[in-house]
Design a protein around this motif. Structure first.
Motif, PDB file in Angstrom:
ATOM      1  N   GLU A   1      -4.097  10.080   7.195  1.00 45.63           N
ATOM      2  CA  GLU A   1      -4.196   9.138   6.245  1.00 45.63           C
ATOM      3  C   GLU A   1      -3.045   8.466   5.743  1.00 45.63           C
ATOM      4  O   GLU A   1      -2.968   7.232   5.640  1.00 45.63           O
ATOM      5  CB  GLU A   1      -5.064   9.641   5.107  1.00 45.63           C
ATOM      6  N   ALA A   2      -1.960   9.184   5.407  1.00 45.37           N
ATOM      7  CA  ALA A   2      -0.838   8.810   4.791  1.00 45.37           C
ATOM      8  C   ALA A   2      -0.198   7.734   6.019  1.00 45.37           C
ATOM      9  O   ALA A   2       0.434   6.656   5.652  1.00 45.37           O
ATOM     10  CB  ALA A   2       0.280   9.822   4.657  1.00 45.37           C
ATOM     11  N   MET A   3      -0.130   8.328   7.273  1.00 43.09           N
ATOM     12  CA  MET A   3       0.410   7.503   8.231  1.00 43.09           C
ATOM     13  C   MET A   3      -0.312   6.148   8.587  1.00 43.09           C
ATOM     14  O   MET A   3       0.271   5.182   8.903  1.00 43.09           O
ATOM     15  CB  MET A   3       0.632   8.314   9.622  1.00 43.09           C
ATOM     16  N   THR A   4      -1.528   6.305   8.676  1.00 43.30           N
ATOM     17  CA  THR A   4      -2.449   5.134   9.182  1.00 43.30           C
ATOM     18  C   THR A   4      -2.494   4.048   7.967  1.00 43.30           C
ATOM     19  O   THR A   4      -2.780   2.811   8.169  1.00 43.30           O
ATOM     20  CB  THR A   4      -3.878   5.455   9.320  1.00 43.30           C
ATOM     21  N   LEU A   5      -2.349   4.393   6.683  1.00 45.79           N
ATOM     22  CA  LEU A   5      -2.790   3.411   5.541  1.00 45.79           C
ATOM     23  C   LEU A   5      -1.544   2.869   4.748  1.00 45.79           C
ATOM     24  O   LEU A   5      -1.300   1.753   4.672  1.00 45.79           O
ATOM     25  CB  LEU A   5      -3.632   3.996   4.516  1.00 45.79           C
ATOM     26  N   GLY A   6      -0.476   3.468   4.913  1.00 47.34           N
ATOM     27  CA  GLY A   6       0.715   3.350   4.056  1.00 47.34           C
ATOM     28  C   GLY A   6       1.358   2.356   4.639  1.00 47.34           C
ATOM     29  O   GLY A   6       1.962   2.254   5.987  1.00 47.34           O
ATOM     30  N   ASP A   7       1.962   1.192   3.709  1.00 44.43           N
ATOM     31  CA  ASP A   7       2.989   0.621   4.085  1.00 44.43           C
ATOM     32  C   ASP A   7       4.314   1.310   4.100  1.00 44.43           C
ATOM     33  O   ASP A   7       5.291   1.012   4.523  1.00 44.43           O
ATOM     34  CB  ASP A   7       3.107  -0.681   3.025  1.00 44.43           C
TER      35      ASP A   7
ATOM     36  N   PHE B   1       0.739  -1.178  -0.066  1.00 43.38           N
ATOM     37  CA  PHE B   1      -0.101  -0.068  -0.157  1.00 43.38           C
ATOM     38  C   PHE B   1       0.943   1.251  -0.061  1.00 43.38           C
ATOM     39  O   PHE B   1       1.366   1.531   1.177  1.00 43.38           O
ATOM     40  CB  PHE B   1      -1.013  -0.077   1.049  1.00 43.38           C
ATOM     41  N   LEU B   2       1.176   2.000  -1.176  1.00 39.66           N
ATOM     42  CA  LEU B   2       2.029   3.119  -1.208  1.00 39.66           C
ATOM     43  C   LEU B   2       1.116   4.388  -1.296  1.00 39.66           C
ATOM     44  O   LEU B   2       0.209   4.353  -1.726  1.00 39.66           O
ATOM     45  CB  LEU B   2       2.538   3.245  -2.553  1.00 39.66           C
ATOM     46  N   ILE B   3       1.573   5.106  -0.411  1.00 43.92           N
ATOM     47  CA  ILE B   3       0.797   6.502  -0.205  1.00 43.92           C
ATOM     48  C   ILE B   3       1.868   7.590  -1.027  1.00 43.92           C
ATOM     49  O   ILE B   3       3.024   7.336  -0.843  1.00 43.92           O
ATOM     50  CB  ILE B   3       0.612   6.984   1.065  1.00 43.92           C
ATOM     51  N   LEU B   4       0.874   8.309  -1.867  1.00 45.02           N
ATOM     52  CA  LEU B   4       1.642   9.453  -2.461  1.00 45.02           C
ATOM     53  C   LEU B   4       1.021  10.997  -1.554  1.00 45.02           C
ATOM     54  O   LEU B   4      -0.175  10.978  -1.693  1.00 45.02           O
ATOM     55  CB  LEU B   4       1.128   9.779  -3.873  1.00 45.02           C
TER      56      LEU B   4
END
Ligand SMILES: Nc1ncnc2c1ncn2[C@@H]1O[C@H](COP(=O)(O)OP(=O)(O)OP(=O)(O)O)[C@@H](O)[C@H]1O
Ligand SMILES: [Mg+2]
Length: 355
Positions: free
Chosen positions: A196-202, A31-34
């Motif tokens: 959102e970035a911190m909670t979702l991203g691998d 799960f990549l976050i931009l």
């Protein structure tokens, strides 16, 4: 070979370069976050991955296929965008099943897929309604369901929760995480919301001005920000920055105050040739103490479980994050203390992390 490789991708519109050489390797199931401020190029990069637009230079691979110039329909991706256009004349069930119908998936299989995602997203009771008769949050779920009904190689999300109210955002965020844990489909998710970035991203790619500033796990990004921009962008309230200068080889001072350092910091300073530095302290690294840096309590912002206290000190106004309530009063003299282990050091010229 990763699930998604972005290699030296550049994009210019009318000779203005928007993406300035992006390199990202995403592993299968990741799960990549931009994340990054408005205008930094997140949606532009996502559009290149989706095939809605093409890079000026560089290449994009999905699995072992070079898809740099492939059409969206040949990429095996499913997308959810911020403005999720549902087909207004179709019911919820038809909206969810449409992509499958286009792919000539047999009716029974289609219905099973619709039932499966409707159950997952708790919209079973809405299947016969038209989009006009749904709330924003319900429409959002349908848009999500439309993407989830397929079993793509890659999910692409562009700020899918930005139109929802705060409570629903938190609920949907948890749901997206749960769905990913179940399906393990490789995902690229754009947001400017750092929670959102911190909670979702691998892993998280922090972008600014068309460049990746740092690519790492949430812990890397938070605990070892690569530069002052990342340090300031991730974390709320933001990190405190104290501009300071060097005294001798391995001491730092600002406004006559000696700033505490660990032996490891001193070691890093040995090989640093600059004079100006930035000393960073996250609000939770600071605490009220009987002695230490003197200051005056300027403002108190309670949030319930914790309180943000703004304190005027000789080093400037510092934000302190305190569990529970603050008992001192506005205008009261206070002292702040911290452990040197918790400070971050940046080069005052380049803004890059030193230690
Ligand atoms: N078709 C286009 N022609 C010219 N400039 C464009 C085009 N599309 C995007 N841009 C510019 O590229 C830059 C990056 O835009 P982009 O939409 O990727 O930003 P973003 O990071 O998604 O921002 P936001 O968080 O506001 O959605 C912006 O300055 C934008 O004006
Ligand atoms: Mg965008």
């Amino acid at each position: 070979m990763g699930a998604l490789s972005i290699r030296q991708v550049r994009k210019a519109y009318h000779s203005v370069e928007i993406l300035k050489g992006i390199d990202l390797e995403v592993d299968a199931g990741e799960f990549l976050i931009l994340v990054g401020p408005s205008g930094c190029g997140k949606s532009t990069l996502l559009a290149m991955i989706a095939g809605l637009d093409h890079p000026t230079l560089g290449s994009i691979h999905i699995g072992d296929h070079d898809v740099t110039h492939a059409l969206p329909k040949d990429r095996d991706i499913a997308m959810v965008f911020q403005s999720y256009a549902l087909y207004p004349n179709m019911t919820v069930a038809e909206n969810i099943g449409f992509a499958l119908e286009m792919r000539k998936v047999p009716k029974a299989e289609r219905e099973a897929a619709i039932a499966r995602v409707a159950k997952m997203l708790q919209i079973e009771h809405l299947l016969e309604r038209k989009p006009a008769a749904l709330s924003g949050g319900q429409r959002q779920r349908v848009a999500m369901g439309r993407a989830l009904a397929r079993n793509p190689k890659l999910f692409l999300f562009d700020e899918p929760l930005s139109n929802l109210d705060a409570k629903l955002r938190v609920e949907m965020r948890a749901e997206i995480k749960l769905l990913h844990q179940r399906t393990r489909t490789t995902t690229v998710y754009v947001t400017h919301d750092q929670v959102e970035a911190m909670t979702l991203g691998d892993r998280i790619a922090v972008m600014k001005d068309g460049q990746v500033q740092q690519f790492g796990t949430p812990d890397d990004i938070y605990s070892r920000p690569a530069n002052r921009f990342v340090a300031e962008f991730i974390g709320s309230p933001a990190m405190n920055f104290i501009e300071c200068s060097r005294e001798g080889i391995d001491q730092l001072q600002a406004h006559g105050v000696r700033l505490s350092l660990t032996p490891a910091h001193r070691q890093s300073l040995q090989s640093f040739s600059g004079h100006a530095l930035v000393y960073g302290l996250r609000p939770e690294a600071l605490r009220f103490a009987d002695q230490g840096l003197p200051g005056e309590l300027w403002m108190v912002e309670p949030t319930g479980p914790e309180t943000y206290a703004l304190v005027d000190t000789p080093l400037g106004r510092l934000t302190v994050r305190v569990p529970g309530q603050v008992h001192q009063r506005i205008g009261e003299r206070v002292h702040l203390d911290w452990s040197a282990e918790q400070c971050h050091l940046f080069d005052g010229m380049t803004q890059q992390r030193i230690a």
